[in-house]
Design an enzyme around this catalytic site. Structure first.
Site, mmCIF file in Angstrom:
data_model
loop_
_atom_site.group_PDB
_atom_site.id
_atom_site.type_symbol
_atom_site.label_atom_id
_atom_site.label_comp_id
_atom_site.label_asym_id
_atom_site.label_seq_id
_atom_site.Cartn_x
_atom_site.Cartn_y
_atom_site.Cartn_z
ATOM 1 N N GLU A 50 0.957 -1.267 0.032
ATOM 2 C CA GLU A 50 0.069 0.026 -0.039
ATOM 3 C C GLU A 50 1.099 1.154 0.019
ATOM 4 O OE1 GLU A 50 -3.658 1.657 3.031
ATOM 5 O OE2 GLU A 50 -2.282 0.027 3.337
ATOM 6 N N LYS A 121 -9.155 2.372 -2.406
ATOM 7 C CA LYS A 121 -9.640 1.785 -1.189
ATOM 8 C C LYS A 121 -11.146 2.350 -0.445
ATOM 9 C CE LYS A 121 -7.204 1.181 3.367
ATOM 10 N NZ LYS A 121 -6.122 1.395 4.364
ATOM 11 N N CYS A 154 -5.781 -3.191 2.384
ATOM 12 C CA CYS A 154 -5.354 -3.097 4.096
ATOM 13 C C CYS A 154 -6.716 -3.491 4.583
ATOM 14 C CB CYS A 154 -4.770 -2.076 4.272
ATOM 15 S SG CYS A 154 -3.878 -2.119 6.081
#
Length: 286
Positions: A50, A121, A154
């Site tokens: 990330e 995300k 994540c």
């Protein structure tokens, strides 16, 4: 060199690295060096952490904006596209994205022919909400010559719906650029909670998952490493990697097995057995 078909073995690698905050040029050079090393070992699909081009711990939105790039025209995406073309590989890499006045914690999907798509995300963690907008592209999947890829980043892994959406849209492998941090209550003698979540999601959705974490401490924030690749059965086929050191985690898989073997027995198939009509709250039974 011809691209392997989805029915053929595919070598997948997670490139666990330690970005240097704010030094995009150095971080891209490090990532390309690791891509070259993985390609020399036969890897054709590689996942990077990330925000691996910039680092993660921003001090302000202005700082994040200054380091962000457009996609696909920014220098990081261009460099990865050139690398993918030269090595005939596919890459999924975390990047700080700028679109107009908006910022996103994103991942780019790149193949030998160039830019394929992006993922933004959806579930922001901690201070990310101060700098980034929540992803507005949903959970797209990308059909490629090596198979159908999904993406998450994540904290998305904490939401079962994220993996289920990928599976329902035909994904065979979900690529997860991540920056996992220590979780309160973690038993030091057990596998990381993030690893457990990835294993469970693989098993309950019949998906391969390749999660590439970072290592090191940035502006006081430690990261836990432990990148891994899980089979559609849920069990790791490579990793977890080191807690502290950069590492290439690599495994050879057959992505078609994720769909071929979703039947656990003569009666049960993990996606067909869903009963969505029952999944709405019904109130408290007194």
């Amino acid at each position: 060199m011809p691209i392997k078909s989805p029915e053929a073995p595919l070598t997948v690698a997670c490139l666990q690295m330690e970005p240097v905050f704010g030094d995009t040029e150095r971080n891209i050079a490090t990532s390309i060096s690791m891509i070259e090393q993985a390609a020399a070992q036969g890897a054709r699909l590689m996942v990077l952490p990330e925000l691996c081009n910039t680092g993660y711990v921003f001090a302000s939105r202005a700082e994040a904006f200054a380091l962000a790039e457009t996609i696909p025209g920014g220098p990081s995406t261009r460099a990865w596209c050139n690398c993918a073309a030269q090595l005939n590989v596919y890459l999924v890499a975390g990047i700080t994205e700028r679109e107009g006045e908006s910022l996103y914690n994103s991942a780019v999907v790149i193949g030998p022919e160039g830019f394929i798509g992006r993922y933004r995300k959806v579930h922001l963690w901690g201070d990310e909400a101060l700098y980034f907008e929540p992803g507005n592209l949903g959970f797209p999947v990308f059909k490629t010559r090596i198979g159908t890829l999904g993406c998450q980043i994540c904290y998305d892994c904490w939401f079962p719906e994220s993996f289920r959406m990928a599976a329902l849209q035909g994904a065979e492998i979900v690529c997860v650029p991540t920056n996992w941090v220590p979780i309160p209550g973690q038993d030091p003698h057990r596998e990381a909670m993030a690893n457990i979540l990835v294993m469970a999601a693989s098993h309950s959705n019949s998906l391969y998952i390749a999660a590439a974490d970072r290592v090191g401490t940035e502006r006081g924030q430690p990261f836990i490493g432990q990148s891994l690749i899980t089979s559609y059965t849920g069990w790791p086929v490579a990793g977890p990697a080191s807690v502290t050191q950069p590492e290439i985690v690599i495994a050879t898989v057959n992505l078609a097995d994720a769909k071929r073997h979703r039947n656990w027995n003569d009666f049960n198939q993990v996606l067909k057995d869903r009963r969505p009509e029952t999944y709405e709250p019904t109130g408290v039974v007194k």
